[in-house]
Design a protein around this motif. Structure first.
Motif, PDB file in Angstrom:
ATOM      1  N   LEU A 247       1.014  -1.123   0.042  1.00 43.76           N
ATOM      2  CA  LEU A 247       0.033   0.015  -0.102  1.00 43.76           C
ATOM      3  C   LEU A 247       0.760   1.245  -0.210  1.00 43.76           C
ATOM      4  CD1 LEU A 247      -2.778   1.218   0.163  1.00 43.76           C
ATOM      5  CD2 LEU A 247      -2.558   1.195   2.830  1.00 43.76           C
ATOM      6  N   SER A 248       1.731   1.333   0.821  1.00 44.22           N
ATOM      7  CA  SER A 248       2.982   2.419   0.810  1.00 44.22           C
ATOM      8  C   SER A 248       3.448   2.696  -0.652  1.00 44.22           C
ATOM      9  CB  SER A 248       3.873   2.107   1.841  1.00 44.22           C
ATOM     10  OG  SER A 248       3.290   2.026   2.983  1.00 44.22           O
ATOM     11  N   MET A 249       3.839   1.656  -1.275  1.00 43.08           N
ATOM     12  CA  MET A 249       4.498   1.728  -2.643  1.00 43.08           C
ATOM     13  C   MET A 249       3.528   2.179  -3.482  1.00 43.08           C
ATOM     14  SD  MET A 249       7.267   1.863  -4.255  1.00 43.08           S
ATOM     15  CE  MET A 249       8.503   0.863  -3.146  1.00 43.08           C
ATOM     16  N   PHE A 250       2.173   1.609  -3.473  1.00 42.64           N
ATOM     17  CA  PHE A 250       1.128   2.152  -4.411  1.00 42.64           C
ATOM     18  C   PHE A 250       1.150   3.570  -4.144  1.00 42.64           C
ATOM     19  CE2 PHE A 250      -3.293   3.026  -4.410  1.00 42.64           C
ATOM     20  CZ  PHE A 250      -3.580   2.727  -5.866  1.00 42.64           C
ATOM     21  N   SER A 251       0.903   4.121  -2.902  1.00 42.09           N
ATOM     22  CA  SER A 251       0.830   5.455  -2.614  1.00 42.09           C
ATOM     23  C   SER A 251       2.030   6.187  -3.373  1.00 42.09           C
ATOM     24  CB  SER A 251       0.569   5.612  -0.992  1.00 42.09           C
ATOM     25  OG  SER A 251      -0.207   4.930  -0.664  1.00 42.09           O
ATOM     26  N   GLY A 252       3.061   5.928  -3.186  1.00 44.65           N
ATOM     27  CA  GLY A 252       3.906   6.633  -3.580  1.00 44.65           C
ATOM     28  C   GLY A 252       4.014   6.818  -5.307  1.00 44.65           C
ATOM     29  N   VAL A 253       3.433   5.709  -5.941  1.00 42.67           N
ATOM     30  CA  VAL A 253       3.631   5.835  -7.364  1.00 42.67           C
ATOM     31  C   VAL A 253       2.334   6.583  -7.731  1.00 42.67           C
ATOM     32  CG1 VAL A 253       3.043   4.602  -9.290  1.00 42.67           C
ATOM     33  CG2 VAL A 253       4.590   3.374  -7.554  1.00 42.67           C
ATOM     34  N   MET A 254       1.243   6.604  -7.019  1.00 45.89           N
ATOM     35  CA  MET A 254      -0.060   7.405  -7.339  1.00 45.89           C
ATOM     36  C   MET A 254       0.391   8.934  -7.093  1.00 45.89           C
ATOM     37  SD  MET A 254      -1.816   5.220  -8.377  1.00 45.89           S
ATOM     38  CE  MET A 254      -3.498   6.185  -8.631  1.00 45.89           C
ATOM     39  N   ARG A 255       1.111   9.273  -6.031  1.00 41.37           N
ATOM     40  CA  ARG A 255       1.526  10.533  -5.919  1.00 41.37           C
ATOM     41  C   ARG A 255       2.198  11.188  -6.920  1.00 41.37           C
ATOM     42  NH1 ARG A 255       5.081   9.738  -2.267  1.00 41.37           N
ATOM     43  NH2 ARG A 255       6.786  10.297  -3.405  1.00 41.37           N
ATOM     44  N   GLN A 256       3.178  10.434  -7.556  1.00 38.35           N
ATOM     45  CA  GLN A 256       3.615  10.977  -8.673  1.00 38.35           C
ATOM     46  C   GLN A 256       2.825  10.967  -9.892  1.00 38.35           C
ATOM     47  OE1 GLN A 256       6.962   7.964  -8.948  1.00 38.35           O
ATOM     48  NE2 GLN A 256       8.260   9.085  -7.767  1.00 38.35           N
ATOM     49  N   GLU A 257       2.031  10.099 -10.167  1.00 37.69           N
ATOM     50  CA  GLU A 257       1.234  10.028 -11.106  1.00 37.69           C
ATOM     51  C   GLU A 257       0.043  10.914 -11.229  1.00 37.69           C
ATOM     52  OE1 GLU A 257       1.900   5.401 -12.410  1.00 37.69           O
ATOM     53  OE2 GLU A 257       0.111   6.120 -11.647  1.00 37.69           O
ATOM     54  N   LEU A 258      -0.609  11.156 -10.071  1.00 35.67           N
ATOM     55  CA  LEU A 258      -1.714  11.983  -9.899  1.00 35.67           C
ATOM     56  C   LEU A 258      -1.584  13.383  -9.974  1.00 35.67           C
ATOM     57  CD1 LEU A 258      -4.023   9.771  -7.709  1.00 35.67           C
ATOM     58  CD2 LEU A 258      -4.134  10.080 -10.398  1.00 35.67           C
ATOM     59  N   SER A 259      -0.153  13.806  -9.563  1.00 32.62           N
ATOM     60  CA  SER A 259       0.198  15.223  -9.266  1.00 32.62           C
ATOM     61  C   SER A 259      -0.158  16.044 -10.577  1.00 32.62           C
ATOM     62  CB  SER A 259       1.501  15.562  -8.965  1.00 32.62           C
ATOM     63  OG  SER A 259       2.285  14.947 -10.197  1.00 32.62           O
ATOM     64  N   LYS A 260      -0.206  15.587 -11.616  1.00 26.99           N
ATOM     65  CA  LYS A 260      -0.691  16.424 -12.959  1.00 26.99           C
ATOM     66  C   LYS A 260      -2.180  16.394 -12.959  1.00 26.99           C
ATOM     67  CE  LYS A 260      -0.678  11.928 -15.741  1.00 26.99           C
ATOM     68  NZ  LYS A 260       0.094  11.015 -14.932  1.00 26.99           N
ATOM     69  N   TRP A 261      -2.827  15.710 -12.312  1.00 29.42           N
ATOM     70  CA  TRP A 261      -4.337  16.009 -12.250  1.00 29.42           C
ATOM     71  C   TRP A 261      -4.572  16.966 -11.138  1.00 29.42           C
ATOM     72  CZ3 TRP A 261      -7.207  14.534 -16.227  1.00 29.42           C
ATOM     73  CH2 TRP A 261      -6.805  13.332 -17.124  1.00 29.42           C
ATOM     74  N   GLY A 262      -3.604  17.360 -10.122  1.00 22.00           N
ATOM     75  CA  GLY A 262      -3.765  18.365  -9.107  1.00 22.00           C
ATOM     76  C   GLY A 262      -4.156  17.710  -8.034  1.00 22.00           C
ATOM     77  N   ILE A 263      -4.235  16.392  -7.981  1.00 22.64           N
ATOM     78  CA  ILE A 263      -4.609  15.333  -6.582  1.00 22.64           C
ATOM     79  C   ILE A 263      -3.318  15.340  -5.896  1.00 22.64           C
ATOM     80  CG2 ILE A 263      -5.269  13.367  -6.096  1.00 22.64           C
ATOM     81  CD1 ILE A 263      -7.099  12.801  -8.705  1.00 22.64           C
ATOM     82  N   LYS A 264      -3.476  15.421  -4.430  1.00 22.05           N
ATOM     83  CA  LYS A 264      -2.504  15.188  -3.636  1.00 22.05           C
ATOM     84  C   LYS A 264      -2.470  13.875  -2.917  1.00 22.05           C
ATOM     85  CE  LYS A 264      -0.534  19.501  -3.720  1.00 22.05           C
ATOM     86  NZ  LYS A 264      -1.464  20.477  -4.701  1.00 22.05           N
ATOM     87  N   VAL A 265      -1.457  13.166  -2.646  1.00 21.88           N
ATOM     88  CA  VAL A 265      -1.681  11.780  -2.420  1.00 21.88           C
ATOM     89  C   VAL A 265      -0.603  11.766  -1.104  1.00 21.88           C
ATOM     90  CG1 VAL A 265      -1.267   9.335  -2.588  1.00 21.88           C
ATOM     91  CG2 VAL A 265      -2.088  10.715  -4.505  1.00 21.88           C
TER      92      VAL A 265
END
Length: 402
Positions: A247-265
């Motif tokens: 879950l922690s690794m998933f969160s890190g990857v999503m933090r990088q990928e979703l930043s372009k949408w303005g979503i903070k993870v």
């Protein structure tokens, strides 16, 4: 002729270092409490370090020390605090709200003015009823077993029509999780590994994927509740730790990928907090005993396995009962204009991560072994003179051959 450093210069230099240490420690503590922006703190630190060198080099006297001390004081007073967004009826979905952290978080956010969608495993259970009684009309209880795709979809359909809210769904807090039985990884049946992965990882991933279209519209927040055990290895938590690490690794990857949408993870790595998890999973002992291979059962011994049950029963005594540091961190992740990617609330959560990352592994193993090891050894490792273990042989100290 060499440069001569007088005793007065040495005394002044030590005072400079003392002021620097005091100021740095105070600022670090305030930054850790999330009252300062880290970027501003870092820039201010560099400027003050330059000023310190300049003052000492040009004014090797108490006048320079007073100038530097005054600059530190003014900087501390003027450093901007962390900017927080207003609540403004922001809607947040929380999974696992029946009890423990999720239950407390649902109440806390409701009291602050959030519109809370509290996902529960049993909509008619005591936890759900307690939320209905104690919370405002803004809170809605949703039947949400995160291992059930149908219930996840039904929850999405219940949350989706939020035209009456200005920002729609602002945040998702993936809190639901299971601990499983605490035992050596070799002893745990595959069913516990699968259960931990299904709830702690796959369930959180499916909830995130289902509701992310709503977060894209609001440019909101995704907060995943991992664990200290998801960032550092800890004995007797193989199934739980593996699922939380995923879950922690998933969160890190999503933090990088979703930043372009303005979503903070953000991912939260809390240390042990006293919740009902430590009391409800002791019933898996019988299942564990029934699924052991004969040679494994012989080598470990039933008394060793029963001592693990006592270790689980004593876990709450080593855990904090005050959930406020954890609740404050989740709130910061939801409302800070620049939230951190990782939060480590609770006793020793940050310390354990630092030791694991920056010290040799043998030192970390020694540190965690002293903290969590049980006294009794598996039967095959004991000598004949070692007495049979009693019910109190589960104190957190290193095992040793006798």
């Amino acid at each position: 002729m060499g440069t001569y450093i007088s005793k007065a210069d040495t005394s002044v230099a030590l005072l400079y270092l003392s002021v620097t240490a005091f100021f740095g420690g105070t600022v670090f503590y305030k930054a850790r409490k999330k009252k300062m922006e880290k970027a501003n703190t870092f820039v201010c630190g560099l400027l003050l370090l330059s000023l310190e060198i300049l003052c000492f080099a040009m004014l090797r006297s108490y006048a320079g020390l007073l100038l530097f001390s005054g600059a530190c004081l003014i900087s501390y007073i003027c450093l901007p605090v962390r900017s927080m967004l207003p609540v403004d009826n922001k809607a947040v979905l929380i999974t696992g709200s029946d009890s423990g952290i999720g239950h407390a978080l649902a109440k806390h956010l409701d009291n602050l003015g959030f519109v809370v969608f509290a996902g529960v495993l049993n909509k008619e259970g005591p936890g759900a009823e307690a939320l209905k009684r104690s919370c405002s009309q803004r809170l809605s209880v949703l039947q949400l077993d995160i291992t059930n795709p149908t219930q996840i979809r039904e929850a999405y359909l219940a949350v989706h029509p939020l035209s009456w809210l200005q920002c729609g769904l602002w945040g998702i807090v993936n809190n639901a999780g299971v601990l499983g039985f605490l035992a050596d990884g070799e002893l745990l049946p595959m069913s516990i590994y699968r259960q931990c992965m299904d709830v702690n990882f796959f369930g959180a991933v499916e909830v995130s994927k289902t509701f992310l279209p709503l977060l894209r519209k609001s440019q909101g927040r995704l907060v995943n509740m991992s664990s200290m055990a998801g960032g550092v290895p800890m004995p007797r938590l193989a199934a739980y730790s593996a699922s939380k690490a995923a879950l922690s690794m998933f969160s890190g990857v999503m933090r990088q990928e979703l930043s372009k949408w303005g979503i903070k993870v953000a991912v939260v790595h809390p240390s042990g907090f006293r919740t009902c998890r430590y009391l409800t999973f002791q019933l898996q002992e019988k299942h564990l005993m029934e699924n052991l291979m004969p040679d494994v059962k012989t080598d470990y011994g039933e008394d060793y396995i029963l001592a693990l049950k006592n270790f689980l029963l004593h876990m709450p005594s080593f855990c904090g009962s005050d959930l406020s540091p954890l609740l404050d961190d989740v709130l910061d992740a939801l409302l800070a204009k620049s939230p951190h990617g990782l939060y480590t609330p609770g006793k020793n959560a940050y310390l354990a991560l630092c030791i694991f990352c920056y010290f040799p592994l043998w030192f970390y193993d020694f540190f965690i072994g002293k903290s969590l090891c049980v006294k009794i050894l598996p039967r095959a490792l004991r000598t004949k003179v070692q007495p049979s273990p009693g019910p109190d042989d589960i104190l957190p100290r290193a095992g040793r051959l006798v």
